[in-house]
Every structure is written in C-alpha cells, then in structure tokens.
Design a protein around this motif. Structure first.
Motif, mmCIF file in Angstrom:
data_model
loop_
_atom_site.group_PDB
_atom_site.id
_atom_site.type_symbol
_atom_site.label_atom_id
_atom_site.label_comp_id
_atom_site.label_asym_id
_atom_site.label_seq_id
_atom_site.Cartn_x
_atom_site.Cartn_y
_atom_site.Cartn_z
ATOM 1 N N PRO A 7 42.319 37.940 32.520
ATOM 2 C CA PRO A 7 42.742 38.359 33.861
ATOM 3 C C PRO A 7 44.151 37.898 34.204
ATOM 4 O O PRO A 7 44.921 38.640 34.840
ATOM 5 C CB PRO A 7 41.697 37.710 34.770
ATOM 6 C CG PRO A 7 40.467 37.629 33.923
ATOM 7 C CD PRO A 7 40.993 37.268 32.556
ATOM 8 N N ALA A 8 44.522 36.689 33.781
ATOM 9 C CA ALA A 8 45.876 36.205 34.031
ATOM 10 C C ALA A 8 46.899 37.040 33.264
ATOM 11 O O ALA A 8 48.007 37.295 33.763
ATOM 12 C CB ALA A 8 45.991 34.733 33.648
ATOM 13 N N GLN A 9 46.530 37.487 32.082
ATOM 14 C CA GLN A 9 47.428 38.350 31.315
ATOM 15 C C GLN A 9 47.613 39.692 32.009
ATOM 16 O O GLN A 9 48.715 40.262 32.014
ATOM 17 C CB GLN A 9 46.890 38.542 29.900
ATOM 18 C CG GLN A 9 46.947 37.282 29.050
ATOM 19 C CD GLN A 9 46.422 37.509 27.643
ATOM 20 O OE1 GLN A 9 46.774 38.497 26.996
ATOM 21 N NE2 GLN A 9 45.583 36.612 27.154
ATOM 22 N N ALA A 10 46.544 40.227 32.584
ATOM 23 C CA ALA A 10 46.660 41.486 33.335
ATOM 24 C C ALA A 10 47.608 41.303 34.510
ATOM 25 O O ALA A 10 48.439 42.178 34.799
ATOM 26 C CB ALA A 10 45.281 41.935 33.809
ATOM 27 N N ASP A 11 47.508 40.170 35.190
ATOM 28 C CA ASP A 11 48.408 39.891 36.314
ATOM 29 C C ASP A 11 49.860 39.851 35.845
ATOM 30 O O ASP A 11 50.761 40.363 36.526
ATOM 31 C CB ASP A 11 48.042 38.559 36.968
ATOM 32 C CG ASP A 11 46.734 38.620 37.744
ATOM 33 O OD1 ASP A 11 46.290 39.739 38.078
ATOM 34 O OD2 ASP A 11 46.157 37.544 38.009
ATOM 35 N N THR A 24 45.054 55.365 37.530
ATOM 36 C CA THR A 24 44.873 55.899 36.181
ATOM 37 C C THR A 24 44.203 54.854 35.283
ATOM 38 O O THR A 24 44.095 53.682 35.655
ATOM 39 C CB THR A 24 46.230 56.299 35.573
ATOM 40 O OG1 THR A 24 47.058 55.126 35.497
ATOM 41 C CG2 THR A 24 46.915 57.352 36.439
ATOM 42 N N PRO A 25 43.763 55.255 34.074
ATOM 43 C CA PRO A 25 43.112 54.294 33.174
ATOM 44 C C PRO A 25 43.989 53.116 32.773
ATOM 45 O O PRO A 25 43.476 52.084 32.339
ATOM 46 C CB PRO A 25 42.760 55.151 31.953
ATOM 47 C CG PRO A 25 42.623 56.529 32.494
ATOM 48 C CD PRO A 25 43.662 56.633 33.562
ATOM 49 N N ALA A 26 45.303 53.272 32.908
ATOM 50 C CA ALA A 26 46.209 52.165 32.598
ATOM 51 C C ALA A 26 46.858 51.614 33.863
ATOM 52 O O ALA A 26 47.855 50.897 33.798
ATOM 53 C CB ALA A 26 47.286 52.611 31.615
ATOM 54 N N GLY A 27 46.280 51.940 35.010
ATOM 55 C CA GLY A 27 46.783 51.427 36.269
ATOM 56 C C GLY A 27 46.359 49.987 36.483
ATOM 57 O O GLY A 27 45.496 49.442 35.791
ATOM 58 N N ALA A 28 46.960 49.357 37.487
ATOM 59 C CA ALA A 28 46.724 47.933 37.725
ATOM 60 C C ALA A 28 45.248 47.621 37.950
ATOM 61 O O ALA A 28 44.706 46.670 37.370
ATOM 62 C CB ALA A 28 47.566 47.474 38.920
ATOM 63 N N ASP A 29 44.572 48.398 38.775
ATOM 64 C CA ASP A 29 43.162 48.112 39.076
ATOM 65 C C ASP A 29 42.290 48.255 37.834
ATOM 66 O O ASP A 29 41.415 47.424 37.571
ATOM 67 C CB ASP A 29 42.648 49.041 40.175
ATOM 68 C CG ASP A 29 43.243 48.718 41.535
ATOM 69 O OD1 ASP A 29 43.801 47.604 41.693
ATOM 70 O OD2 ASP A 29 43.161 49.565 42.439
ATOM 71 N N ALA A 30 42.526 49.316 37.049
ATOM 72 C CA ALA A 30 41.713 49.560 35.865
ATOM 73 C C ALA A 30 41.930 48.473 34.812
ATOM 74 O O ALA A 30 40.977 48.007 34.176
ATOM 75 C CB ALA A 30 42.044 50.932 35.276
ATOM 76 N N VAL A 31 43.175 48.056 34.621
ATOM 77 C CA VAL A 31 43.461 47.031 33.613
ATOM 78 C C VAL A 31 42.881 45.694 34.052
ATOM 79 O O VAL A 31 42.316 44.946 33.237
ATOM 80 C CB VAL A 31 44.973 46.927 33.354
ATOM 81 C CG1 VAL A 31 45.285 45.734 32.436
ATOM 82 C CG2 VAL A 31 45.492 48.219 32.721
ATOM 83 N N ARG A 32 42.970 45.384 35.333
ATOM 84 C CA ARG A 32 42.382 44.131 35.823
ATOM 85 C C ARG A 32 40.863 44.145 35.645
ATOM 86 O O ARG A 32 40.256 43.141 35.262
ATOM 87 C CB ARG A 32 42.741 43.919 37.288
ATOM 88 C CG ARG A 32 44.158 43.417 37.527
ATOM 89 C CD ARG A 32 44.294 42.831 38.919
ATOM 90 N NE ARG A 32 45.591 42.202 39.097
ATOM 91 C CZ ARG A 32 46.653 42.789 39.644
ATOM 92 N NH1 ARG A 32 46.556 44.058 40.042
ATOM 93 N NH2 ARG A 32 47.786 42.143 39.760
ATOM 94 N N SER A 33 40.249 45.281 35.917
ATOM 95 C CA SER A 33 38.802 45.389 35.757
ATOM 96 C C SER A 33 38.410 45.213 34.296
ATOM 97 O O SER A 33 37.447 44.500 33.971
ATOM 98 C CB SER A 33 38.325 46.745 36.277
ATOM 99 O OG SER A 33 36.939 46.901 36.067
ATOM 100 N N GLY A 45 41.387 32.497 23.795
ATOM 101 C CA GLY A 45 42.713 32.719 23.238
ATOM 102 C C GLY A 45 43.012 34.145 22.868
ATOM 103 O O GLY A 45 43.993 34.415 22.170
ATOM 104 N N ALA A 46 42.179 35.090 23.334
ATOM 105 C CA ALA A 46 42.385 36.498 22.997
ATOM 106 C C ALA A 46 43.594 37.067 23.737
ATOM 107 O O ALA A 46 44.019 36.563 24.782
ATOM 108 C CB ALA A 46 41.138 37.311 23.314
ATOM 109 N N LEU A 47 44.125 38.132 23.177
ATOM 110 C CA LEU A 47 45.297 38.824 23.723
ATOM 111 C C LEU A 47 44.879 40.158 24.324
ATOM 112 O O LEU A 47 44.157 40.930 23.689
ATOM 113 C CB LEU A 47 46.313 39.058 22.598
ATOM 114 C CG LEU A 47 47.541 39.915 22.912
ATOM 115 C CD1 LEU A 47 48.468 39.177 23.877
ATOM 116 C CD2 LEU A 47 48.280 40.273 21.621
ATOM 117 N N LEU A 48 45.348 40.449 25.528
ATOM 118 C CA LEU A 48 45.033 41.709 26.208
ATOM 119 C C LEU A 48 46.015 42.796 25.769
ATOM 120 O O LEU A 48 47.229 42.574 25.753
ATOM 121 C CB LEU A 48 45.125 41.515 27.725
ATOM 122 C CG LEU A 48 44.648 42.685 28.589
ATOM 123 C CD1 LEU A 48 43.128 42.832 28.495
ATOM 124 C CD2 LEU A 48 45.071 42.484 30.040
#
Length: 219
Positions: A7-11, A24-33, A45-48
């Motif tokens: 979640p911090a990486q999405a931010d 959209t599927p790559a919009g802020a809300d979708a990526v955070r979800s 330690g995974a990468l988003l």
C-alpha cells in the motif's frame, strides 16, 4: 534496504503522478485496492508492479530519481532512456511468465551482484538453475522508483526478462539494463549520476552489472 509495504508503494506511485484519478484499472483507487489485497498474500519485501500495458517503461523511466552530490551542492537527477533505444517499449517478456492482470507483486527482488561480469547468455541458465526468474525492464524500473538506493555506482543490474523479438521471430541481441549514468557522450554532463535505462549485448560481460531476479510473481 527492505521495500515499503505494497500500500505504501501504491501511495508513492500516486505521488509520482503515475496513477490517474479516473476510475480505470490503473487508476489510483484501483491500484491502491490491488495493493491492499496483494499485501495480504505476497511475501514480505515484495515489489508492486502495474502491468506495462498501462504504464510503459518510457513513461516510468523519467520518474526515477537519484540524489547526487556536486560541487554546487546536492541535486536530484531524473531518469532517462538512452537516445538509441527509441524502441524501449517493444521489449517484452521472453521466457518469463508475467501475470496477465493489471497489478501484481514481485517477491523480494535481488540485484544479482554475484553474477556481475557474466554475460546475459551465461547468467540466464544460472538463474534458471536457482529457480529464479529474471526481472523484466518494467519491473526493474519500478524497483528503482521505490528504492533509488538500489542503484549504486559500479553496482547496477540488467533486466534480461525483457527482450525484443524481431518480425522473423529471432531475438534482438540488445538486452536492457538500468545503471548510473557517467555523464559522458550523448548522455550529457548534466545527467551525471542519473538513473539510466540502456542496453548491452547478449554475449558481452560487464563487471558493474548484476542480473536482477525474483523467485515468484503474485497476482
């Protein structure tokens, strides 16, 4: 340095201006979800990663940053793609299975320093023998976006999970890599110390390039 939570990486991607607020599927809300969901199952330690069909390497590269000390003080250099790699976005996964989803996670990536001075042709079977999958170029750029310190002078990495397939089915001999610009030649002195997306030949060795890899991708 361990990567932040997904979640911090999405931010951070949002702060970098990469996630539109458009539903959209790559919009802020979708990526955070997606990051919240993946955070419950992905290993520590995974990468988003947002799939390249939404954010191509050419879009991501200029958002990379690296702090550099100069005679005038500390400056921040932005990333770039070398001028002779105008086809950077055509480099796709080869012998790598990338999840066909909008957002996925890459288990803690490794820079592969122990393989420095191997050619891509030599490193590929070694990684396979270890049960590891080489990172794609997009994945490598996301890694630098989240952890700029992963690039160090003389300790950078190749992303041989991406190759360019020609129309006749053969593979281009160029293999993408991410390293620190020396500010010479066509890079320009103003880019000295900047994160750089470039390429090397498949059978050439470089003492300062490891081979970034992961052991699993999670969708």
């Amino acid at each position: 340095m361990p990567l932040p939570s997904l979640p911090a990486q999405a931010d951070r991607l949002d702060r970098l201006g990469l996630l539109p607020d458009d539903g959209t599927p790559a919009g802020a809300d979708a990526v955070r979800s997606a990051a919240a969901r993946l955070g419950r199952t992905a290993p520590p330690g995974a990468l988003l990663v947002v799939h390249p069909r939404h954010l191509a390497p050419s879009t991501l590269a200029p958002r990379m940053r690296r702090t550099v000390r100069t005679r005038a003080g500390t400056v921040e250099r932005e990333g770039f793609v070398v001028v002779d790699m105008t086809d950077v976005d055509a480099f796709g996964p080869v012998d790598v299975t990338v999840p066909d989803v909008d957002v996925y996670a890459v288990a803690a990536p490794d820079r592969g320093d122990d393989l420095a001075n191997a050619s891509p042709a030599e490193a590929q079977p070694v990684l396979a023998g270890r049960g590891r999958s080489p990172l794609t170029l997009a994945e490598g750029v996301y890694w630098v976006l989240q952890d700029p310190a992963v690039l160090e002078p003389n300790h950078c990495f190749m992303t041989i999970g991406s190759r360019l397939r020609r129309p006749d089915g053969t593979l281009d001999a160029r293999t993408p890599a991410i390293w620190v610009s020396g500010g010479t030649g066509r890079d320009g002195t103003e880019r000295r110390g900047a994160p750089k997306v470039g390429w090397c030949w498949w059978r050439n060795r470089h003492t300062w390039l490891g081979f970034a890899s992961t052991d699993v991708r999670t969708a």
